[in-house]
Design an enzyme around this catalytic site. Sequence first.
Site, PDB file in Angstrom:
ATOM      1  CG  HIS A 229      27.628  18.448   7.421  1.00  0.00           C
ATOM      2  ND1 HIS A 229      26.734  17.967   6.495  1.00  0.00           N
ATOM      3  CD2 HIS A 229      28.849  18.357   6.836  1.00  0.00           C
ATOM      4  CE1 HIS A 229      27.379  17.589   5.414  1.00  0.00           C
ATOM      5  NE2 HIS A 229      28.661  17.815   5.583  1.00  0.00           N
ATOM      6  CG  ASP A 302      32.172  20.372   8.086  1.00  0.00           C
ATOM      7  OD1 ASP A 302      33.203  19.887   7.571  1.00  0.00           O
ATOM      8  OD2 ASP A 302      31.206  20.772   7.407  1.00  0.00           O
TER       9      ASP A 302
END
Length: 434
Positions: A229, A302
């Site tokens: 991320h 995510d």
Amino acid sequence: MNYLIRDANILGEQRADVLIRDGVIAQIGTELSAEDATVVEAAGQILLPGLVDTHTHLREPGREDAETVLTGSQAAAKGGYTAVHAMANSTPVADTAGVVEQVYELGRKAGWVDVRPVGAVTVGLAGEQLSEIGAMADSRAAVRMFSDDGICVSDPLLMRRALEYVKAFDGVIAQHAQEPRLTEGAQMNEGETSAELGMPGWPAVAEESIIARDVLLAEHVDARLHVCHVSTAGSVEIIRWAKARGIKVTAEVTPHHLLLTDEKVKTFDPVYKVNPPLRRNEDVLALRAGVADGTIDVIGTDHAPHPSESKDCEWAQAAMGMTGLETALSIVQHTLVETGLLSWADVARITSTVPAQIGRLSDQGRPIAEGEPANLTLVDPEARWIVDPFAMATKGRNSPFAGMELPGAVRATFFHGHPTVLDGELASARSIDA
């Protein structure tokens, strides 16, 4: 059962029929006929290889109130995914062969997608000693990705040892880049908005400093590093430099970091609280550019479902995380395809081909070609839909896109030739023995 996908637009480049027999793409051509096949009409729809997520939180074992392998797998199928990497921060932590095998078998029993467990780097995610990395790699789950995601492996010596260890079986360490001393008490991105709101800030350098350290460690030991991320413009520049240097680094960006900014925090709605935090518009644009030029390799959702009580509270007490499996492809279309940055062939690369390569999944992310496994996704790019978290398959209702109109809708998902999604709705799981 056999299926004939009729008049699909393969990767947005070639209109053709695709015949699926016994879980394999048997034939690609025009005006194909097969009396023993069920026809799926696909005119105007894009055919992609089944999506692969490098970053999914399925919560099970231990947090079945938030998500289970079954519900998370169903959400993945609805989002067009045929494989997901399940992060290790379950309860108990997936730091032993026994736990990763449990998650693996739960995925097989569910039968909606290929569930590949991610093993913890350190015991209990405590960052003090390496976990049973070798045993997890040798287990039935054949783990190839290891991460303490949610917590940074901040000890440089421990990180070096982990990178050295996974080289033996071509594994990869997926790092959650966050220097803990720089983010103590942080609630959102550090910048003008945090100053305006009076909230403790989360500086970009907390992410960037760890990435800089870790790419140098990966170079030193000649190992594979994956950066989870990525969220800042500076991180993109560091990764771009590392790749130019020949370092074995890959990186992912989440859909929400491609669209949302820290301006959303002004609502004080905890649905926008996430780790890493939403950043500035300048960061969003840099992330998109990084995907477009190949610096950022893949989209990682995510997907982080939470029970309502963990989000329906004051900002400071709220859990961090957002759901993402069922909205990811639409956000990619909105931010990258409709802006002209990527083609649909590029989308296949960043959502399927390269994610499968990073996780070393040999039968996922394959070309749409005769003889290949029929892991496929059909998406209608002209469709528009309103995000309703309560209509989703995931248990989590914490979607930051609730109420938003998004482009593109998954019409069908084929998992080893079996339709898990048809006409945009869940169909049935694939038998574990199939």
